[in-house]
Design a protein around this motif. Structure first.
Motif, PDB file in Angstrom:
ATOM      1  N   GLY A 205       0.803  -1.214   0.000  1.00 31.78           N
ATOM      2  CA  GLY A 205       0.000   0.000   0.000  1.00 31.78           C
ATOM      3  C   GLY A 205       0.835   1.263   0.000  1.00 31.78           C
ATOM      4  O   GLY A 205       2.024   1.248   0.359  1.00 31.78           O
ATOM      5  N   TYR A 206       0.198   2.364  -0.398  1.00 36.32           N
ATOM      6  CA  TYR A 206       0.859   3.675  -0.398  1.00 36.32           C
ATOM      7  C   TYR A 206      -0.158   4.703   0.085  1.00 36.32           C
ATOM      8  O   TYR A 206      -1.241   4.848  -0.495  1.00 36.32           O
ATOM      9  N   ARG A 207       0.167   5.419   1.160  1.00 35.06           N
ATOM     10  CA  ARG A 207      -0.745   6.395   1.750  1.00 35.06           C
ATOM     11  C   ARG A 207      -0.608   7.758   1.071  1.00 35.06           C
ATOM     12  O   ARG A 207       0.496   8.254   0.880  1.00 35.06           O
ATOM     13  N   ILE A 208      -1.775   8.327   0.731  1.00 36.95           N
ATOM     14  CA  ILE A 208      -1.825   9.619   0.064  1.00 36.95           C
ATOM     15  C   ILE A 208      -2.641  10.584   0.916  1.00 36.95           C
ATOM     16  O   ILE A 208      -3.815  10.311   1.201  1.00 36.95           O
ATOM     17  N   PRO A 209      -2.070  11.726   1.354  1.00 34.30           N
ATOM     18  CA  PRO A 209      -2.854  12.700   2.127  1.00 34.30           C
ATOM     19  C   PRO A 209      -3.982  13.291   1.287  1.00 34.30           C
ATOM     20  O   PRO A 209      -3.765  13.724   0.157  1.00 34.30           O
ATOM     21  N   ALA A 210      -5.203  13.264   1.837  1.00 35.44           N
ATOM     22  CA  ALA A 210      -6.353  13.834   1.141  1.00 35.44           C
ATOM     23  C   ALA A 210      -7.445  14.131   2.154  1.00 35.44           C
ATOM     24  O   ALA A 210      -7.822  13.261   2.944  1.00 35.44           O
ATOM     25  N   PHE A 211      -7.951  15.362   2.131  1.00 40.36           N
ATOM     26  CA  PHE A 211      -9.041  15.771   3.019  1.00 40.36           C
ATOM     27  C   PHE A 211      -8.711  15.497   4.491  1.00 40.36           C
ATOM     28  O   PHE A 211      -9.535  14.965   5.246  1.00 40.36           O
ATOM     29  N   ASN A 212      -7.482  15.808   4.883  1.00 38.97           N
ATOM     30  CA  ASN A 212      -7.020  15.619   6.264  1.00 38.97           C
ATOM     31  C   ASN A 212      -7.027  14.147   6.681  1.00 38.97           C
ATOM     32  O   ASN A 212      -7.103  13.828   7.871  1.00 38.97           O
ATOM     33  N   ARG A 213      -6.978  13.271   5.715  1.00 40.32           N
ATOM     34  CA  ARG A 213      -6.920  11.835   5.977  1.00 40.32           C
ATOM     35  C   ARG A 213      -5.823  11.214   5.125  1.00 40.32           C
ATOM     36  O   ARG A 213      -5.359  11.817   4.160  1.00 40.32           O
ATOM     37  N   ALA A 214      -5.431  10.001   5.493  1.00 41.50           N
ATOM     38  CA  ALA A 214      -4.412   9.278   4.717  1.00 41.50           C
ATOM     39  C   ALA A 214      -5.085   8.141   3.960  1.00 41.50           C
ATOM     40  O   ALA A 214      -5.343   7.066   4.519  1.00 41.50           O
ATOM     41  N   LEU A 215      -5.418   8.389   2.697  1.00 39.83           N
ATOM     42  CA  LEU A 215      -6.003   7.344   1.862  1.00 39.83           C
ATOM     43  C   LEU A 215      -4.922   6.330   1.502  1.00 39.83           C
ATOM     44  O   LEU A 215      -3.824   6.700   1.102  1.00 39.83           O
ATOM     45  N   ASN A 216      -5.233   5.067   1.645  1.00 34.18           N
ATOM     46  CA  ASN A 216      -4.247   4.020   1.395  1.00 34.18           C
ATOM     47  C   ASN A 216      -4.626   3.253   0.131  1.00 34.18           C
ATOM     48  O   ASN A 216      -5.595   2.491   0.105  1.00 34.18           O
TER      49      ASN A 216
END
Length: 251
Positions: A205-216
């Protein structure tokens, strides 16, 4: 000792240690967390489905399934608080196809509904990574119930045959999570069912910051095997192939 017995005994030992290490209430400390995983399981399917004297051999790669797909839904919901968590996984796949067999037109309709409901405990949590404020390694023994509902209909000229079955089975195993000191992460799971079901999966997996969350965003591989017999019904199916999806932390 085989791996099934090892995981089963390990799960009991870890829960026993958790109960004696601190009070039960303390293991629930922390804010609740809800995650939704949407994914696509690009599975090649092989095996056989039989009822009485009727037997249908299955050998269908994913590219053929896509051509014949009517409906498909796949989702995983995970709710946790402290060291404990519960989850539900649902897969529904409906297909219909028209083929030629012995120069006769053949119509086949299938529906497969697979659901898993389980609970887990964070038996081991390593110290947090300094930069990411996340544990490096997490081990989570899990138990639950897997439910399968399978339907198939076969029609040749004026002759037709239908088979339908559903069953529940207890499963046990363990989940593993590993966080690098970067956005990259690993996750895997191995479970065994009481009705000879084996499930194994692993993801990068790779976490991407979006909307104050870390989408994985995750990609990996899954293997799922069932061999179920009841009266004159026999379901022997293997599903294996790549999985892609995204983890959405709700809170």
């Amino acid at each position: 000792m085989n791996i099934k017995k090892y995981l089963y005994l390990s799960f009991g030992a870890l829960l026993s240690q958790a109960a004696t290490a601190g009070s039960f209430a303390e293991s629930f400390e922390g804010a609740p967390k809800l995650n939704i995983n949407l994914y696509v399981f690009a599975a090649d399917v092989d095996g056989s489905v039989g009822k009485g004297n009727i037997k249908y051999d299955v050998d269908q790669p994913f590219k053929e399934t896509v051509k014949e797909l009517d409906e498909s839904y796949m989702a995983h919901v995970d709710l946790s608080k402290g060291k404990w968590g519960i989850y539900a996984d649902r897969q529904i796949v409906k297909t219909s196809q028209d083929k030629q067999a012995m120069q006769l037109p053949v119509a086949v309709n299938t529906k497969l509904d697979q659901s898993s409901y389980g609970a887990y405990y964070q038996a081991y949590v390593s110290p947090e990574l300094t930069a990411k404020k996340q544990p490096k390694l997490i081990v989570e023994p899990t138990i639950g119930v897997h439910r399968t509902e399978a339907k198939a209909a076969l029609a040749v000229l004026n002759q037709s045959a239908e088979t339908e079955a559903s069953w529940d089975e207890f499963f046990w195993g363990s989940r593993f999570k590993y966080n690098f000191n970067s956005p990259w992460n690993l996750a895997s799971e191995v479970t065994f069912g009481a009705e000879n079901t084996v499930s194994a999966q692993a993801y990068l997996g790779y976490r991407i910051p979006a909307f104050n969350r870390a989408l994985n965003v995750r990609a990996g591989y899954r293997y799922f095997e069932q061999d179920y017999k009841s009266s004159n019904f026999h379901w022997e199916i293997r599903q294996h192939g790549p999985v892609i999806g995204i983890n959405l932390p709700i809170f």
